[in-house]
Design a protein around this motif. Structure first.
Motif, PDB file in Angstrom:
ATOM      1  N   VAL A 107     -57.545   1.640 -51.113  1.00 16.83           N
ATOM      2  CA  VAL A 107     -57.318   3.179 -51.612  1.00 16.83           C
ATOM      3  C   VAL A 107     -57.254   3.215 -53.111  1.00 16.83           C
ATOM      4  O   VAL A 107     -56.660   2.263 -53.841  1.00 16.83           O
ATOM      5  CB  VAL A 107     -55.725   3.468 -50.871  1.00 16.83           C
ATOM      6  CG1 VAL A 107     -55.477   4.528 -51.660  1.00 16.83           C
ATOM      7  CG2 VAL A 107     -55.780   3.450 -49.362  1.00 16.83           C
ATOM      8  N   GLU A 115     -54.297   9.767 -60.580  1.00 15.07           N
ATOM      9  CA  GLU A 115     -53.202  10.376 -61.251  1.00 15.07           C
ATOM     10  C   GLU A 115     -53.276  10.858 -62.609  1.00 15.07           C
ATOM     11  O   GLU A 115     -53.524   9.827 -63.283  1.00 15.07           O
ATOM     12  CB  GLU A 115     -51.886   9.493 -60.745  1.00 15.07           C
ATOM     13  CG  GLU A 115     -50.673  10.155 -61.329  1.00 15.07           C
ATOM     14  CD  GLU A 115     -50.295  11.382 -60.646  1.00 15.07           C
ATOM     15  OE1 GLU A 115     -50.267  12.453 -61.357  1.00 15.07           O
ATOM     16  OE2 GLU A 115     -50.269  11.459 -59.217  1.00 15.07           O
ATOM     17  N   THR A 131     -50.029   7.647 -50.277  1.00 15.92           N
ATOM     18  CA  THR A 131     -50.746   6.458 -50.654  1.00 15.92           C
ATOM     19  C   THR A 131     -50.111   5.102 -49.608  1.00 15.92           C
ATOM     20  O   THR A 131     -51.030   4.565 -49.381  1.00 15.92           O
ATOM     21  CB  THR A 131     -50.440   5.820 -52.022  1.00 15.92           C
ATOM     22  OG1 THR A 131     -50.506   7.108 -52.757  1.00 15.92           O
ATOM     23  CG2 THR A 131     -51.332   4.970 -52.532  1.00 15.92           C
ATOM     24  N   ALA A 176     -56.177   5.612 -56.279  1.00 13.78           N
ATOM     25  CA  ALA A 176     -55.743   6.890 -56.392  1.00 13.78           C
ATOM     26  C   ALA A 176     -55.787   7.528 -57.719  1.00 13.78           C
ATOM     27  O   ALA A 176     -55.910   6.658 -58.554  1.00 13.78           O
ATOM     28  CB  ALA A 176     -54.038   6.481 -55.987  1.00 13.78           C
ATOM     29  N   LEU A 227     -55.680   2.009 -59.085  1.00 12.93           N
ATOM     30  CA  LEU A 227     -55.110   3.402 -59.959  1.00 12.93           C
ATOM     31  C   LEU A 227     -56.190   3.591 -60.839  1.00 12.93           C
ATOM     32  O   LEU A 227     -56.461   2.996 -61.735  1.00 12.93           O
ATOM     33  CB  LEU A 227     -53.616   3.042 -60.282  1.00 12.93           C
ATOM     34  CG  LEU A 227     -53.195   4.544 -61.197  1.00 12.93           C
ATOM     35  CD1 LEU A 227     -52.696   5.289 -60.294  1.00 12.93           C
ATOM     36  CD2 LEU A 227     -51.998   4.071 -62.036  1.00 12.93           C
ATOM     37  N   ILE A 252     -46.223   0.389 -54.973  1.00 12.06           N
ATOM     38  CA  ILE A 252     -47.081  -0.433 -53.858  1.00 12.06           C
ATOM     39  C   ILE A 252     -46.671  -1.632 -53.699  1.00 12.06           C
ATOM     40  O   ILE A 252     -46.554  -2.388 -52.541  1.00 12.06           O
ATOM     41  CB  ILE A 252     -48.615  -0.034 -54.256  1.00 12.06           C
ATOM     42  CG1 ILE A 252     -48.854   1.348 -54.425  1.00 12.06           C
ATOM     43  CG2 ILE A 252     -49.265  -0.846 -53.010  1.00 12.06           C
ATOM     44  CD1 ILE A 252     -48.541   2.347 -52.959  1.00 12.06           C
ATOM     45  N   GLY A 281     -46.387   8.176 -54.453  1.00 11.39           N
ATOM     46  CA  GLY A 281     -46.829   7.250 -53.484  1.00 11.39           C
ATOM     47  C   GLY A 281     -46.486   7.433 -52.029  1.00 11.39           C
ATOM     48  O   GLY A 281     -47.002   6.701 -51.222  1.00 11.39           O
ATOM     49  N   PRO A 318     -51.506  11.531 -56.114  1.00 14.70           N
ATOM     50  CA  PRO A 318     -50.740  10.706 -55.407  1.00 14.70           C
ATOM     51  C   PRO A 318     -49.040  10.776 -55.673  1.00 14.70           C
ATOM     52  O   PRO A 318     -48.306  10.506 -54.673  1.00 14.70           O
ATOM     53  CB  PRO A 318     -51.284   9.003 -55.554  1.00 14.70           C
ATOM     54  CG  PRO A 318     -51.469   9.038 -57.024  1.00 14.70           C
ATOM     55  CD  PRO A 318     -52.187  10.572 -57.087  1.00 14.70           C
ATOM     56  N   GLU A 371     -57.527   9.095 -53.119  1.00 13.45           N
ATOM     57  CA  GLU A 371     -56.561  10.098 -52.999  1.00 13.45           C
ATOM     58  C   GLU A 371     -56.471  10.662 -54.633  1.00 13.45           C
ATOM     59  O   GLU A 371     -56.414   9.735 -55.513  1.00 13.45           O
ATOM     60  CB  GLU A 371     -55.187   9.392 -52.832  1.00 13.45           C
ATOM     61  CG  GLU A 371     -54.113  10.307 -52.582  1.00 13.45           C
ATOM     62  CD  GLU A 371     -52.838   9.419 -52.195  1.00 13.45           C
ATOM     63  OE1 GLU A 371     -51.909  10.403 -52.204  1.00 13.45           O
ATOM     64  OE2 GLU A 371     -52.826   8.255 -52.471  1.00 13.45           O
ATOM     65  N   PHE A 413     -55.062  -2.049 -53.515  1.00 14.97           N
ATOM     66  CA  PHE A 413     -54.869  -0.447 -54.279  1.00 14.97           C
ATOM     67  C   PHE A 413     -55.519  -0.666 -55.602  1.00 14.97           C
ATOM     68  O   PHE A 413     -55.449  -1.702 -56.368  1.00 14.97           O
ATOM     69  CB  PHE A 413     -53.533  -0.209 -54.184  1.00 14.97           C
ATOM     70  CG  PHE A 413     -53.062   0.826 -54.843  1.00 14.97           C
ATOM     71  CD1 PHE A 413     -53.265   2.285 -54.635  1.00 14.97           C
ATOM     72  CD2 PHE A 413     -52.386   0.625 -56.303  1.00 14.97           C
ATOM     73  CE1 PHE A 413     -52.858   3.200 -55.398  1.00 14.97           C
ATOM     74  CE2 PHE A 413     -52.099   1.742 -57.004  1.00 14.97           C
ATOM     75  CZ  PHE A 413     -52.210   2.954 -56.616  1.00 14.97           C
TER      76      PHE A 413
END
Length: 303
Positions: free
Chosen positions: A77, A81, A67, A79, A107, A94, A64, A61, A58, A105
């Protein structure tokens, strides 16, 4: 498929509370408009056809909203950013709202246009509410960099959605249409109202579905060679291809020879050609591999 988790997704009050706690105001500079409607993000996930075995990337995000909806369904997932404050806060959001999925998850705090690799398994899907100001460059970069992305669903400005999904000879067919079609079959997948965003944008939004070609385009020309022809053809879209490709080919006569060899009328215009026809022109380039593309108009990437 995991069952939706009650109250895990962000509603309007949640979004505003999170933003207030972080001191965040959406900025036009980064094209930020936060989705505040849980039904909308679940609809996006359904429309994207996200599966329990998918590894989803993604972009942008934000707080979120999407997300969390992706984590309800996907295996993992990741993300991407760029915003410092949002990137720092998202893992905690999250963990607080979907703790049993937090280990699924990841990031990446980076500009998506600079991302060359992602942690964990290769992504199989791209689902994103793309910042309006960089939507097309980000989309093309992700498709090019991560060939394992089979299915994509992006929410973009409605006008950009129309351009991406446009067919040859339509008024809005242009550079994004051709380049997206190099990678995938592209179609409009729905519209999104303004009232599901905070702040509400001044433009409508649309969903675009891209399903990667099962086989690469059959051509001996490289992507760079084909895209050079596309850029040249649309840099002067009111001109015939004979004239528009003169700089690319070295002369109008050389351009005409390449067009004839490719089975394309020298009097045609770029907006009438398919990506396959652009590829044939690239294959017929004089001094193939050395023809120089003209300087690209930065704004043309959004046209």
């Amino acid at each position: 498929m995991n069952s939706p988790i009650p109250d895990a997704l962000l509603g309007p009050a949640d979004v505003r509370e999170l933003a207030a706690a972080l001191g965040v105001r959406p900025t036009k500079q980064r094209g930020q408009n936060f989705v505040i409607d849980a039904n909308t993000v679940r609809r996006i996930v359904r429309t994207a056809g996200v599966r329990p075995d998918d590894v989803v990337v993604e972009v942008g995000p934000g707080l979120g909203s999407l997300t969390l909806a992706l984590l309800e369904v996907a295996d993992r997932v990741t993300a991407v950013e760029i915003d410092d404050v949002l990137a720092a806060a998202l893992p905690a959001t999250i963990a607080a709202r979907m703790p049993e999925r937090a280990d699924r998850f990841a990031l990446v705090h980076s500009d998506a246009l600079q991302v060359r690799e992602l942690p964990g398994p290769a992504p199989t899907a791209l689902v994103a509410n793309l910042p309006y100001n960089v939507a097309v460059p980000v989309l093309l970069h992700m498709l090019d960099t991560f060939p394992g992305i089979e299915r994509t669903l992006v929410m973009v400005q409605a006008e950009v959605a129309d351009r991406l999904a446009a067919a040859p000879s339509s008024k809005v067919y242009g550079v994004p249409s051709v380049k997206a079609n190099w990678y995938a079959e592209v179609k409009r997948a729905g519209a999104i109202g303004r009232n599901v965003f905070w702040p509400a944008p001044n433009v409508d939004s649309g969903l675009v579905s891209l399903v990667r070609r099962s086989e690469p385009l059959a051509t001996t020309a490289s992507k760079a060679e084909v895209f050079a022809v596309v850029d040249a053809a649309f840099a002067q879209r009111r001109k015939t291809l004979r004239a528009a490709l003169a700089g690319w080919a070295g002369s109008a006569a050389a351009a005409e020879a390449a067009l004839v060899a490719a089975g394309v009328s020298p009097q045609a215009r770029g907006e009438a050609l398919t990506v396959e026809e652009f590829a044939r022109i690239a294959e017929a380039a004089p001094d193939r591999g050395t023809a120089a593309a003209p300087r690209k108009d930065p704004e043309e990437q959004q046209r």
